[in-house]
Scaffold this motif. Structure first.
Motif, PDB file in Angstrom:
ATOM      1  N   LYS A  83       5.502 -12.074  -7.253  1.00  0.00           N
ATOM      2  CA  LYS A  83       4.824 -11.912  -5.968  1.00  0.00           C
ATOM      3  C   LYS A  83       3.971 -13.115  -5.592  1.00  0.00           C
ATOM      4  O   LYS A  83       3.435 -13.154  -4.475  1.00  0.00           O
ATOM      5  CB  LYS A  83       3.919 -10.667  -6.006  1.00  0.00           C
ATOM      6  N   ASP A  84       3.823 -14.061  -6.500  1.00  0.00           N
ATOM      7  CA  ASP A  84       2.921 -15.193  -6.276  1.00  0.00           C
ATOM      8  C   ASP A  84       3.462 -16.096  -5.165  1.00  0.00           C
ATOM      9  O   ASP A  84       4.537 -16.684  -5.316  1.00  0.00           O
ATOM     10  CB  ASP A  84       2.777 -15.997  -7.568  1.00  0.00           C
ATOM     11  N   PRO A  85       2.765 -16.224  -4.039  1.00  0.00           N
ATOM     12  CA  PRO A  85       3.281 -17.055  -2.939  1.00  0.00           C
ATOM     13  C   PRO A  85       3.202 -18.544  -3.225  1.00  0.00           C
ATOM     14  O   PRO A  85       3.903 -19.332  -2.600  1.00  0.00           O
ATOM     15  CB  PRO A  85       2.377 -16.666  -1.760  1.00  0.00           C
ATOM     16  N   ASP A  86       2.341 -18.954  -4.155  1.00  0.00           N
ATOM     17  CA  ASP A  86       2.194 -20.373  -4.490  1.00  0.00           C
ATOM     18  C   ASP A  86       1.978 -20.510  -5.992  1.00  0.00           C
ATOM     19  O   ASP A  86       0.848 -20.535  -6.476  1.00  0.00           O
ATOM     20  CB  ASP A  86       1.017 -20.983  -3.725  1.00  0.00           C
ATOM     21  N   PRO A  87       3.074 -20.592  -6.771  1.00  0.00           N
ATOM     22  CA  PRO A  87       2.945 -20.650  -8.231  1.00  0.00           C
ATOM     23  C   PRO A  87       2.152 -21.852  -8.735  1.00  0.00           C
ATOM     24  O   PRO A  87       1.666 -21.830  -9.870  1.00  0.00           O
ATOM     25  CB  PRO A  87       4.408 -20.724  -8.695  1.00  0.00           C
ATOM     26  N   LEU A  88       2.021 -22.897  -7.907  1.00  0.00           N
ATOM     27  CA  LEU A  88       1.307 -24.090  -8.353  1.00  0.00           C
ATOM     28  C   LEU A  88      -0.207 -23.951  -8.233  1.00  0.00           C
ATOM     29  O   LEU A  88      -0.956 -24.731  -8.824  1.00  0.00           O
ATOM     30  CB  LEU A  88       1.778 -25.314  -7.553  1.00  0.00           C
ATOM     31  N   SER A  89      -0.657 -22.954  -7.473  1.00  0.00           N
ATOM     32  CA  SER A  89      -2.099 -22.759  -7.334  1.00  0.00           C
ATOM     33  C   SER A  89      -2.625 -21.992  -8.549  1.00  0.00           C
ATOM     34  O   SER A  89      -1.898 -21.215  -9.165  1.00  0.00           O
ATOM     35  CB  SER A  89      -2.426 -22.005  -6.050  1.00  0.00           C
ATOM     36  N   PRO A  90      -3.892 -22.173  -8.900  1.00  0.00           N
ATOM     37  CA  PRO A  90      -4.433 -21.506 -10.094  1.00  0.00           C
ATOM     38  C   PRO A  90      -4.578 -19.998  -9.941  1.00  0.00           C
ATOM     39  O   PRO A  90      -4.709 -19.285 -10.923  1.00  0.00           O
ATOM     40  CB  PRO A  90      -5.805 -22.172 -10.275  1.00  0.00           C
ATOM     41  N   GLN A  91      -4.557 -19.480  -8.715  1.00  0.00           N
ATOM     42  CA  GLN A  91      -4.766 -18.058  -8.475  1.00  0.00           C
ATOM     43  C   GLN A  91      -3.571 -17.456  -7.772  1.00  0.00           C
ATOM     44  O   GLN A  91      -2.968 -18.074  -6.886  1.00  0.00           O
ATOM     45  CB  GLN A  91      -6.010 -17.849  -7.608  1.00  0.00           C
ATOM     46  N   ASN A  92      -3.192 -16.262  -8.194  1.00  0.00           N
ATOM     47  CA  ASN A  92      -2.129 -15.518  -7.519  1.00  0.00           C
ATOM     48  C   ASN A  92      -2.749 -14.813  -6.320  1.00  0.00           C
ATOM     49  O   ASN A  92      -3.379 -13.765  -6.449  1.00  0.00           O
ATOM     50  CB  ASN A  92      -1.493 -14.509  -8.485  1.00  0.00           C
ATOM     51  N   GLU A  93      -2.588 -15.398  -5.140  1.00  0.00           N
ATOM     52  CA  GLU A  93      -3.265 -14.900  -3.950  1.00  0.00           C
ATOM     53  C   GLU A  93      -2.817 -13.488  -3.591  1.00  0.00           C
ATOM     54  O   GLU A  93      -3.614 -12.667  -3.115  1.00  0.00           O
ATOM     55  CB  GLU A  93      -3.019 -15.839  -2.761  1.00  0.00           C
ATOM     56  N   VAL A 123       2.309 -14.454 -21.527  1.00  0.00           N
ATOM     57  CA  VAL A 123       1.834 -13.086 -21.418  1.00  0.00           C
ATOM     58  C   VAL A 123       0.478 -12.928 -22.084  1.00  0.00           C
ATOM     59  O   VAL A 123      -0.442 -12.316 -21.530  1.00  0.00           O
ATOM     60  CB  VAL A 123       2.853 -12.111 -22.048  1.00  0.00           C
ATOM     61  N   MET A 124       0.322 -13.487 -23.278  1.00  0.00           N
ATOM     62  CA  MET A 124      -0.906 -13.280 -24.032  1.00  0.00           C
ATOM     63  C   MET A 124      -2.080 -14.056 -23.453  1.00  0.00           C
ATOM     64  O   MET A 124      -3.238 -13.803 -23.820  1.00  0.00           O
ATOM     65  CB  MET A 124      -0.691 -13.655 -25.500  1.00  0.00           C
ATOM     66  N   SER A 125      -1.804 -14.984 -22.568  1.00  0.00           N
ATOM     67  CA  SER A 125      -2.905 -15.691 -21.905  1.00  0.00           C
ATOM     68  C   SER A 125      -3.315 -15.003 -20.606  1.00  0.00           C
ATOM     69  O   SER A 125      -4.246 -15.446 -19.943  1.00  0.00           O
ATOM     70  CB  SER A 125      -2.497 -17.141 -21.612  1.00  0.00           C
ATOM     71  N   SER A 126      -2.612 -13.938 -20.259  1.00  0.00           N
ATOM     72  CA  SER A 126      -2.923 -13.212 -19.025  1.00  0.00           C
ATOM     73  C   SER A 126      -3.901 -12.075 -19.316  1.00  0.00           C
ATOM     74  O   SER A 126      -4.183 -11.743 -20.466  1.00  0.00           O
ATOM     75  CB  SER A 126      -1.651 -12.650 -18.404  1.00  0.00           C
ATOM     76  N   GLU A 127      -4.392 -11.454 -18.237  1.00  0.00           N
ATOM     77  CA  GLU A 127      -5.332 -10.347 -18.406  1.00  0.00           C
ATOM     78  C   GLU A 127      -4.687  -9.130 -19.054  1.00  0.00           C
ATOM     79  O   GLU A 127      -5.364  -8.275 -19.619  1.00  0.00           O
ATOM     80  CB  GLU A 127      -5.930  -9.948 -17.047  1.00  0.00           C
ATOM     81  N   PHE A 128      -3.355  -9.051 -19.009  1.00  0.00           N
ATOM     82  CA  PHE A 128      -2.663  -7.898 -19.570  1.00  0.00           C
ATOM     83  C   PHE A 128      -2.716  -7.875 -21.102  1.00  0.00           C
ATOM     84  O   PHE A 128      -2.505  -6.833 -21.711  1.00  0.00           O
ATOM     85  CB  PHE A 128      -1.211  -7.868 -19.089  1.00  0.00           C
ATOM     86  N   SER A 129      -2.978  -9.032 -21.730  1.00  0.00           N
ATOM     87  CA  SER A 129      -2.995  -9.095 -23.193  1.00  0.00           C
ATOM     88  C   SER A 129      -4.113  -8.255 -23.789  1.00  0.00           C
ATOM     89  O   SER A 129      -4.019  -7.807 -24.936  1.00  0.00           O
ATOM     90  CB  SER A 129      -3.135 -10.547 -23.646  1.00  0.00           C
ATOM     91  N   LEU A 130      -5.206  -8.037 -23.042  1.00  0.00           N
ATOM     92  CA  LEU A 130      -6.362  -7.305 -23.558  1.00  0.00           C
ATOM     93  C   LEU A 130      -6.348  -5.833 -23.197  1.00  0.00           C
ATOM     94  O   LEU A 130      -7.257  -5.088 -23.563  1.00  0.00           O
ATOM     95  CB  LEU A 130      -7.653  -7.949 -23.027  1.00  0.00           C
ATOM     96  N   MET A 131      -5.327  -5.395 -22.467  1.00  0.00           N
ATOM     97  CA  MET A 131      -5.293  -4.007 -22.010  1.00  0.00           C
ATOM     98  C   MET A 131      -4.681  -3.097 -23.054  1.00  0.00           C
ATOM     99  O   MET A 131      -3.688  -3.447 -23.713  1.00  0.00           O
ATOM    100  CB  MET A 131      -4.485  -3.903 -20.705  1.00  0.00           C
ATOM    101  N   ASN A 132      -5.271  -1.898 -23.186  1.00  0.00           N
ATOM    102  CA  ASN A 132      -4.656  -0.895 -24.037  1.00  0.00           C
ATOM    103  C   ASN A 132      -3.596  -0.141 -23.257  1.00  0.00           C
ATOM    104  O   ASN A 132      -3.356  -0.414 -22.067  1.00  0.00           O
ATOM    105  CB  ASN A 132      -5.716   0.060 -24.605  1.00  0.00           C
ATOM    106  N   LEU A 133      -2.974   0.844 -23.894  1.00  0.00           N
ATOM    107  CA  LEU A 133      -1.855   1.542 -23.260  1.00  0.00           C
ATOM    108  C   LEU A 133      -2.275   2.253 -21.981  1.00  0.00           C
ATOM    109  O   LEU A 133      -1.558   2.213 -20.968  1.00  0.00           O
ATOM    110  CB  LEU A 133      -1.251   2.545 -24.247  1.00  0.00           C
TER     111      LEU A 133
END
Length: 457
Positions: free
Chosen positions: A346-356, A294-304
């Motif tokens: 929702k990620d169609p390909d979890p092995l790819s670096p991007q969630n398409e 979680v903390m490595s995702s973009e959501f870690s930097l978001m405020n409420l």
């Protein structure tokens, strides 16, 4: 990056259909008939509350129409193309039958081959209410010298009856009331199943067969298992069983029946997918996401405020259960974990670096903001923005912005949705906020008299 995942389960949520959305439920099972043909049973149900009631004599009744078309794919020959009408009193109180559904079964004898079946269900008293279901299947010869198992029929009730004429659902010697929705839970806490075994007295190496009933979750976790020993002194047998699922968590499951001869190392099996909804049961095997993820995702930097805004963004594709869970979250870290899990699912390909899927969704939000926003509302919150986000670029847009006798309006056409649908938007208040006033897509607002809204009087 290493992920700490204890168990992964795909959460299931069944949303009760809104009153303005017509839904037909249908399922089928295949059985042996003779050396050249099989027997297909089609089970159907209409939700009574979605059917328009009418007065008939001194009774209140609902009525459904069913069209079944079966085509032999091998020679493109239409085997069945027939209509049926079903009517039932709302005052009917038949033991064993669902009080919420109009349920039935139809049987067809078919030669061995490959088939496509189209089932169209309609409200007999409201032509605008209709639903279509398609199946492809084969009717195949069962092994003549080895035991085998038919399809599994799931039922809402099974009981022995003495008089076959007394029930439309009689077979061998049970009344088997089908459950075409394949849905079980608080209101239907028992899975009833019916199956047939064939040629169990052929090529005998063991005098008994071992039958196993197994219920597996979508992550192959075993939630139920029962073993039964079946004597092999008869050619065929009927198997019925009841499985209580009141303590099993919500989700998608697979029910399997296997028959095995240990001496010959021979196995036959049959399976059926089903759904369980027990909202009061807490699933202890729910995915546990590490703080690192979680903390490595973009959501870690978001405020409420940013987290709440991101939750707003997903409302077009979130299920009712997701929305209710979000409303009950108060901790910011819990909200971060929720959004992380939502998009991971929702990620169609979890092995790819991007969630398409996420990339495309937010790309459409940005485009909607650029195209359809105005001084009072962001583009993604408008009706045109919502339709664009859900369905992408229209195949064609007809714009009528400068007509003298009508308010500005647009007609969007999507040729690849349900064989071709339209959306009609109109600027009814003059702020360039085009409201959806009509669509032919199932589940969207429909008003066949929409033109009366756009004419300037």
């Amino acid at each position: 990056m290493n992920k700490t995942i204890l168990i992964l389960i795909v959460l299931f949520s069944l949303i009760v259909f809104a009153q303005n959305k017509f839904k037909l439920e249908a399922d089928y099972s295949r059985f042996i008939y003779d050396d050249t043909t099989g027997y297909l049973e089609i089970y159907y149900s209409f939700y009574k509350e979605q059917l328009k009631p009418i007065q008939k004599d001194s009774d209140t009744v609902v009525s459904g129409l069913l069209n079944i078309k079966i085509i032999n794919i091998d020679n493109n020959f239409i085997v069945v193309n027939k209509n049926w009408k079903f009517e039932e009193s709302l005052n009917t109180n038949s033991p064993g039958r669902s009080q919420n559904s109009l349920v039935g079964v139809l049987g067809f004898r078919l030669k061995f081959g490959n088939y496509m079946c189209t089932i169209i269900g309609k409200d007999n008293n409201d032509s605008l209410k209709a639903d279509t279901i398609n199946y492809t299947f084969d009717i195949s010869e069962y092994p003549s010298n080895n035991f085998s198992i038919s399809d599994i029929q799931l039922a809402s009730s099974i009981q022995q009856v003495n008089d076959p004429i007394s029930s439309d659902f009689y077979k061998n010697p049970y009344e088997v009331i089908p459950n075409p929705s394949l849905f079980y839970g608080e209101n239907v806490p028992n899975i009833f199943l019916y199956a047939e075994l064939y040629n169990i007295d052929k090529e005998i190496h063991s005098k008994t067969l071992k039958l196993e009933y197994i219920l597996l979750s979508s992550t192959n976790e075993q939630h139920y298992r029962k073993v039964k020993i079946l004597p092999r002194h008869r050619n065929s047998a009927v198997e019925v069983a009841a499985i209580n699922i009141s303590k099993i968590p919500s989700g998608r499951y697979t029910l399997m029946i296997t028959a095995s001869d240990s001496a010959k190392n021979q196995i036959a099996s049959s399976s059926k997918r089903l759904f369980i909804y027990n909202p009061s049961i807490i699933d202890t095997s729910i995915l546990i996401i590490s703080d690192v993820d979680v903390m490595s995702s973009e959501f870690s930097l978001m405020n409420l405020d940013e987290l709440n805004e991101n939750a707003d963004y997903i409302k077009y594709i979130a299920k009712t259960e997701d929305i209710n869970r979000w409303k009950n979250l108060t901790d910011e870290n819990a909200k971060r974990a929720f959004l992380f899990k939502f998009w991971e699912s929702k990620d169609p390909d979890p092995l790819s670096p991007q969630n398409e899927a996420k990339y495309e969704y937010f790309k459409r939000i940005n485009t909607a903001n650029e195209r359809y926003g105005h001084i009072q509302k962001k583009g993604w919150k408008t009706d045109r923005g919502r339709i664009y986000i859900l369905y992408g670029e229209p195949s064609e847009i007809e714009r009528y912005c400068y007509e003298t006798d009508t308010r500005p309006y647009e007609i969007w056409k999507y040729n690849d949705l349900e064989g071709g649908v339209i959306f009609v938007f109109a600027d009814l208040v003059g702020y360039k906020d085009y409201s959806l006033i009509h669509s032919t897509l199932r589940g969207e607002l429909r008003d066949d008299n929409w033109t009366r809204k756009i004419y300037v009087r």
